[in-house]
Design a protein around this motif. Sequence first.
Motif, mmCIF file in Angstrom:
data_model
loop_
_atom_site.group_PDB
_atom_site.id
_atom_site.type_symbol
_atom_site.label_atom_id
_atom_site.label_comp_id
_atom_site.label_asym_id
_atom_site.label_seq_id
_atom_site.Cartn_x
_atom_site.Cartn_y
_atom_site.Cartn_z
ATOM 1 N N ILE A 208 15.803 99.901 -11.632
ATOM 2 C CA ILE A 208 16.257 100.913 -10.673
ATOM 3 C C ILE A 208 15.049 101.739 -10.258
ATOM 4 C CG2 ILE A 208 17.783 102.878 -10.259
ATOM 5 C CD1 ILE A 208 19.650 101.833 -12.391
ATOM 6 N N GLY A 209 14.815 101.853 -8.960
ATOM 7 C CA GLY A 209 13.671 102.608 -8.461
ATOM 8 C C GLY A 209 13.909 103.105 -7.059
ATOM 9 N N ASP A 210 12.971 103.915 -6.559
ATOM 10 C CA ASP A 210 13.150 104.516 -5.243
ATOM 11 C C ASP A 210 12.111 104.065 -4.229
ATOM 12 O OD1 ASP A 210 11.036 105.996 -6.501
ATOM 13 O OD2 ASP A 210 11.355 107.612 -5.039
ATOM 14 N N THR A 211 11.197 103.159 -4.607
ATOM 15 C CA THR A 211 10.216 102.646 -3.652
ATOM 16 C C THR A 211 10.251 101.131 -3.653
ATOM 17 O OG1 THR A 211 8.322 102.391 -5.166
ATOM 18 C CG2 THR A 211 8.717 104.602 -4.238
ATOM 19 N N ASN A 212 9.704 100.550 -2.614
ATOM 20 C CA ASN A 212 9.687 99.093 -2.572
ATOM 21 C C ASN A 212 8.701 98.523 -3.578
ATOM 22 O OD1 ASN A 212 11.093 96.933 -1.187
ATOM 23 N ND2 ASN A 212 9.060 96.250 -0.513
ATOM 24 N N GLY A 213 7.763 99.348 -4.043
ATOM 25 C CA GLY A 213 6.892 98.912 -5.124
ATOM 26 C C GLY A 213 7.686 98.613 -6.380
ATOM 27 N N ASP A 214 8.719 99.424 -6.647
ATOM 28 C CA ASP A 214 9.603 99.161 -7.787
ATOM 29 C C ASP A 214 10.356 97.850 -7.584
ATOM 30 O OD1 ASP A 214 9.089 101.676 -9.121
ATOM 31 O OD2 ASP A 214 10.330 102.618 -7.579
ATOM 32 N N MET A 215 10.825 97.638 -6.357
ATOM 33 C CA MET A 215 11.594 96.427 -6.077
ATOM 34 C C MET A 215 10.716 95.181 -6.207
ATOM 35 S SD MET A 215 14.494 97.933 -5.427
ATOM 36 C CE MET A 215 13.893 99.140 -6.633
ATOM 37 N N ARG A 216 9.497 95.275 -5.735
ATOM 38 C CA ARG A 216 8.579 94.131 -5.814
ATOM 39 C C ARG A 216 8.177 93.859 -7.260
ATOM 40 N NH1 ARG A 216 3.804 94.729 -1.667
ATOM 41 N NH2 ARG A 216 3.343 92.679 -2.566
ATOM 42 N N MET A 217 8.004 94.913 -8.045
ATOM 43 C CA MET A 217 7.738 94.731 -9.473
ATOM 44 C C MET A 217 8.881 93.962 -10.129
ATOM 45 S SD MET A 217 7.466 97.611 -12.500
ATOM 46 C CE MET A 217 9.207 98.049 -12.225
ATOM 47 N N ALA A 218 10.117 94.357 -9.803
ATOM 48 C CA ALA A 218 11.289 93.685 -10.365
ATOM 49 C C ALA A 218 11.308 92.212 -9.992
ATOM 50 C CB ALA A 218 12.558 94.382 -9.877
ATOM 51 N N LYS A 219 11.044 91.913 -8.735
ATOM 52 C CA LYS A 219 11.055 90.522 -8.285
ATOM 53 C C LYS A 219 9.968 89.721 -8.982
ATOM 54 C CE LYS A 219 14.365 91.078 -5.258
ATOM 55 N NZ LYS A 219 15.688 90.479 -5.471
ATOM 56 N N ALA A 220 8.767 90.319 -9.095
ATOM 57 C CA ALA A 220 7.649 89.610 -9.715
ATOM 58 C C ALA A 220 7.909 89.335 -11.188
ATOM 59 C CB ALA A 220 6.362 90.421 -9.549
ATOM 60 N N ALA A 221 8.661 90.230 -11.834
ATOM 61 C CA ALA A 221 8.974 90.058 -13.256
ATOM 62 C C ALA A 221 10.148 89.118 -13.474
ATOM 63 C CB ALA A 221 9.276 91.413 -13.885
ATOM 64 N N GLY A 222 10.865 88.778 -12.417
ATOM 65 C CA GLY A 222 12.048 87.926 -12.555
ATOM 66 C C GLY A 222 13.254 88.665 -13.072
ATOM 67 N N ALA A 223 13.369 89.954 -12.708
ATOM 68 C CA ALA A 223 14.486 90.774 -13.185
ATOM 69 C C ALA A 223 15.814 90.289 -12.616
ATOM 70 C CB ALA A 223 14.269 92.232 -12.792
ATOM 71 N N ALA A 224 16.888 90.629 -13.323
ATOM 72 C CA ALA A 224 18.223 90.193 -12.905
ATOM 73 C C ALA A 224 18.620 90.813 -11.572
ATOM 74 C CB ALA A 224 19.241 90.571 -13.983
ATOM 75 N N VAL A 225 18.243 92.070 -11.356
ATOM 76 C CA VAL A 225 18.616 92.758 -10.124
ATOM 77 C C VAL A 225 17.675 93.930 -9.890
ATOM 78 C CG1 VAL A 225 20.311 94.206 -11.346
ATOM 79 C CG2 VAL A 225 20.525 93.900 -8.868
ATOM 80 N N ALA A 226 17.344 94.171 -8.627
ATOM 81 C CA ALA A 226 16.507 95.303 -8.223
ATOM 82 C C ALA A 226 17.357 96.246 -7.393
ATOM 83 C CB ALA A 226 15.308 94.826 -7.416
ATOM 84 N N ILE A 227 17.575 97.448 -7.914
ATOM 85 C CA ILE A 227 18.455 98.415 -7.259
ATOM 86 C C ILE A 227 17.626 99.578 -6.722
ATOM 87 C CG2 ILE A 227 20.372 100.025 -7.579
ATOM 88 C CD1 ILE A 227 21.369 98.187 -9.799
ATOM 89 N N GLY A 228 17.731 99.831 -5.437
ATOM 90 C CA GLY A 228 17.055 100.966 -4.825
ATOM 91 C C GLY A 228 17.985 102.160 -4.796
ATOM 92 N N ILE A 229 17.472 103.305 -5.211
ATOM 93 C CA ILE A 229 18.280 104.526 -5.157
ATOM 94 C C ILE A 229 17.679 105.449 -4.111
ATOM 95 C CG2 ILE A 229 17.037 105.622 -7.096
ATOM 96 C CD1 ILE A 229 19.962 106.752 -7.825
ATOM 97 N N ALA A 230 18.494 105.836 -3.151
ATOM 98 C CA ALA A 230 18.006 106.583 -2.001
ATOM 99 C C ALA A 230 18.639 107.958 -1.909
ATOM 100 C CB ALA A 230 18.298 105.801 -0.716
#
Length: 303
Positions: A208-230
């Motif tokens: 769970i993060g608020d920037t696309n850097g968090d989302m890209r980190m999740a994808k690169a790590a192979g996380a189950a889901v990347a959730i953006g909180i706005a």
Amino acid sequence: MTELITPQGNYPVSAILFDKDGTLLQFISLWGSWGECFLTQFNRQLEQRGLRFPMQHLASLLGTVHDAEGRITDYDRNGPLAMGTMSDLYAILSWQGYLLGLSWAEAVVLVDSCRQAADAMLERSRPVRPLSGLVPFLEECAAQGIPLAVVTADETAAAESHLRWMGIRQYFTAVIGTDQVERGKPFPDMALLACQRLGVSPAEAAVIGDTNGDMRMAKAAGAAVAIGIAGGMTAGQAAGGSPAVAESRVTATADADGNGQADAGGPADTAGNVQTANAQSVRSLLPDADCVVSSYAELGVMI
């Protein structure tokens, strides 16, 4: 395995990794205060050396929005203050001092002095506030026995302090700062280390993060889901600029038809168009998120 409940569906997860700034705590409450102090000290020390930084470029240094009195009221979620490491921020300011005529060594010493002043101000005032709905969600996770970790671009010691100031440190099994890994976000290193500390596979972890850097980190790590909180995002942040300008731009677009004439649909139609435009803008800042929520009230967990 626990189910993480989101508006876009449920995801089986064994752990949840949280960004800190803008995700656990209100970004401006902490980093607006820090940034104002840092930049004020920076400008003051330059003036003491007979140098002057062009004030019209002040906001571009860290990616911040300032009011007429110089207070930081907003920030660019894709900018240095939101996504950079502390070392990145110090390098940006040191480079500006060098460009103005200081030696690199003088610039680095000056910036370090500004950092100490800003850090001391934070320690005195402790301007941290959790995002709305965060604590009930953490309590729900704790009740279900879900291991939690923090993965932050901040340094570990500072992150630990901020979590203690908010009274939420006890919810997290691990706190991973950028100083613990070779590469920060958007690389997967912090997420991978957090999962190792929690004893779970990255494929079983939510981020769970608020920037696309968090989302890209999740994808690169192979996380189950990347959730953006706005939830803390203003209209200005959504549109990538000044809140007032962004709101007027979105409103003007919503009020005009294809020929540029006023839409006769009325206030309700206009409000709906503005909300749609803002939602699309928010989504454009988090393009790699699997889902985007406005607050923790939209999330839940169940076994």
